[in-house]
Scaffold this motif. Sequence first.
Motif, short mmCIF file in Angstrom:
data_model
loop_
_atom_site.label_atom_id
_atom_site.label_comp_id
_atom_site.label_asym_id
_atom_site.label_seq_id
_atom_site.Cartn_x
_atom_site.Cartn_y
_atom_site.Cartn_z
N GLN A 160 4.60 -15.71 -8.25
CA GLN A 160 3.24 -15.22 -8.42
C GLN A 160 3.21 -14.00 -9.33
N ILE A 161 2.16 -13.92 -10.14
CA ILE A 161 1.91 -12.73 -10.95
C ILE A 161 0.98 -11.81 -10.15
N PHE A 162 1.42 -10.62 -9.87
CA PHE A 162 0.64 -9.68 -9.07
C PHE A 162 -0.15 -8.73 -9.96
N SER A 163 -1.28 -8.28 -9.47
CA SER A 163 -2.10 -7.34 -10.23
C SER A 163 -1.39 -5.99 -10.33
N GLU A 164 -1.74 -5.22 -11.34
CA GLU A 164 -1.13 -3.90 -11.49
C GLU A 164 -1.44 -3.01 -10.29
N GLU A 165 -2.64 -3.16 -9.74
CA GLU A 165 -3.01 -2.37 -8.57
C GLU A 165 -2.11 -2.69 -7.38
N LEU A 166 -1.85 -3.98 -7.14
CA LEU A 166 -1.00 -4.37 -6.02
C LEU A 166 0.45 -3.98 -6.27
N GLN A 167 0.90 -4.06 -7.52
CA GLN A 167 2.25 -3.62 -7.85
C GLN A 167 2.44 -2.13 -7.51
N THR A 168 1.46 -1.32 -7.89
CA THR A 168 1.52 0.13 -7.62
C THR A 168 1.48 0.40 -6.13
N GLU A 169 0.55 -0.25 -5.42
CA GLU A 169 0.44 -0.06 -3.97
C GLU A 169 1.73 -0.46 -3.27
N SER A 170 2.31 -1.58 -3.68
CA SER A 170 3.51 -2.09 -3.04
C SER A 170 4.71 -1.18 -3.28
N THR A 171 4.84 -0.69 -4.51
CA THR A 171 5.95 0.21 -4.84
C THR A 171 5.85 1.50 -4.05
N ASN A 172 4.66 2.07 -3.99
CA ASN A 172 4.47 3.31 -3.24
C ASN A 172 4.73 3.11 -1.75
N ALA A 173 4.27 1.98 -1.20
CA ALA A 173 4.48 1.70 0.21
C ALA A 173 5.97 1.55 0.52
N LEU A 174 6.68 0.82 -0.34
CA LEU A 174 8.12 0.63 -0.14
C LEU A 174 8.86 1.96 -0.18
N GLU A 175 8.53 2.79 -1.16
CA GLU A 175 9.24 4.06 -1.32
C GLU A 175 8.91 5.06 -0.23
N LYS A 176 7.80 4.85 0.46
CA LYS A 176 7.44 5.72 1.60
C LYS A 176 8.03 5.23 2.91
N GLY A 177 8.80 4.14 2.85
CA GLY A 177 9.49 3.67 4.05
C GLY A 177 8.76 2.59 4.82
N ARG A 178 7.87 1.88 4.16
CA ARG A 178 7.19 0.77 4.83
C ARG A 178 7.87 -0.55 4.51
N ILE A 179 7.57 -1.56 5.29
CA ILE A 179 8.10 -2.90 5.09
C ILE A 179 7.00 -3.76 4.47
N LEU A 180 7.31 -4.41 3.36
CA LEU A 180 6.36 -5.33 2.74
C LEU A 180 6.54 -6.70 3.37
N LEU A 181 5.52 -7.20 4.01
CA LEU A 181 5.57 -8.49 4.71
C LEU A 181 4.76 -9.53 3.95
N PHE A 182 5.41 -10.64 3.63
CA PHE A 182 4.76 -11.78 3.01
C PHE A 182 4.70 -12.89 4.06
N PRO A 183 3.64 -12.93 4.87
CA PRO A 183 3.62 -13.85 6.02
C PRO A 183 3.56 -15.32 5.65
N GLN A 184 3.17 -15.63 4.41
CA GLN A 184 3.04 -17.03 4.00
C GLN A 184 4.02 -17.43 2.90
N LEU A 185 4.96 -16.56 2.61
CA LEU A 185 5.91 -16.84 1.53
C LEU A 185 7.17 -17.47 2.14
N THR A 186 7.20 -18.78 2.15
CA THR A 186 8.27 -19.53 2.80
C THR A 186 9.31 -19.98 1.79
N PHE A 187 10.59 -19.82 2.17
CA PHE A 187 11.65 -20.41 1.35
C PHE A 187 11.94 -21.79 1.94
#
Length: 295
Positions: free
Chosen positions: A16-43
């Motif tokens: 998936q191509i993510f929006s710049e806004e979501l990329q920024t939000e996700s990077t900041n959340a990760l670096e602040k010690g949060r877990i990024l959860l993709f509840p529907q992203l199945t391998f």
Amino acid sequence: MQYPILKEINSRDWNQIFSEELQTESTNALEKGRILLFPQLTFTLLPHENKFLTTSYTDKHTKNISFNVVTDSMRGAKCSLKEHDELKSMIRRFMQSANGLVQKIFPAYSSALQVGRTSFRPVEISGRTTSWRKDDTRLHVDAFPATPNQGRRILRVFSNINPNGQDRVWRVGEPFVKVAERFLPNIQKSWTGKSSLLKMLKLTKSYRTEYDHLMLNIHDAMKRDIDYQKNVSQQEVHFAPGNTWIVQTDQVSHAAMAGQHMLEQTFYLPVDAMVNPELSPLRLLEKLTGKALSL
């Protein structure tokens, strides 16, 4: 009071191509010690790969099957040559999917991100007997005796592929800065020449910096302290089958309590490649000790 540990991202596509806004939000959340959860992203496994969802293909002396993309080698498997190639192909395919995901969600990291080992973990966590130091059901931050990371971030992508509806269950503890403030004062300084001797004797794969020394001792002190394990502020997190999640395990205090059949991809990131380097364990420990800790 518990802090919001999870940031959910709705995606079903590893490319998936993510929006710049979501990329920024996700990077900041990760670096602040949060877990990024993709509840529907199945391998999704290929039909012939479902046979590997058993412990029959795992060497009894190991809990994981690992793949090294640099050497194109796999360790920890017990199977025929044909099955070996099929299993390696499955794990490599996950590595490629995880790499594509992090490149797209964290484009700021793309030029500096280093691909580490990929692992398939078919063994049930709960009830496994091991030493206290290797007991991952105890809260800890990742640090490894033989493989110093010299301050690089440990970024991991996990995916629960359990076929029986079993969650992967974690406990998540207090923020890293509180962990460091609690355990750092009691850590003794490493003796002069120890790091060089460890490297010369090939007990470590690279030079163990003072940062690595502190992180190893924090890791051990956390696991050794039974009262801390029981009484520190913590929360239980369940990752259902089909869930994928990203976390920096050198920063997030975590313990794996239950679960079977998971894929994991490790990446390493230099601190200077972060958007907010001051949030890294390296910079936080340097602030607390008042000195440089890396090479």
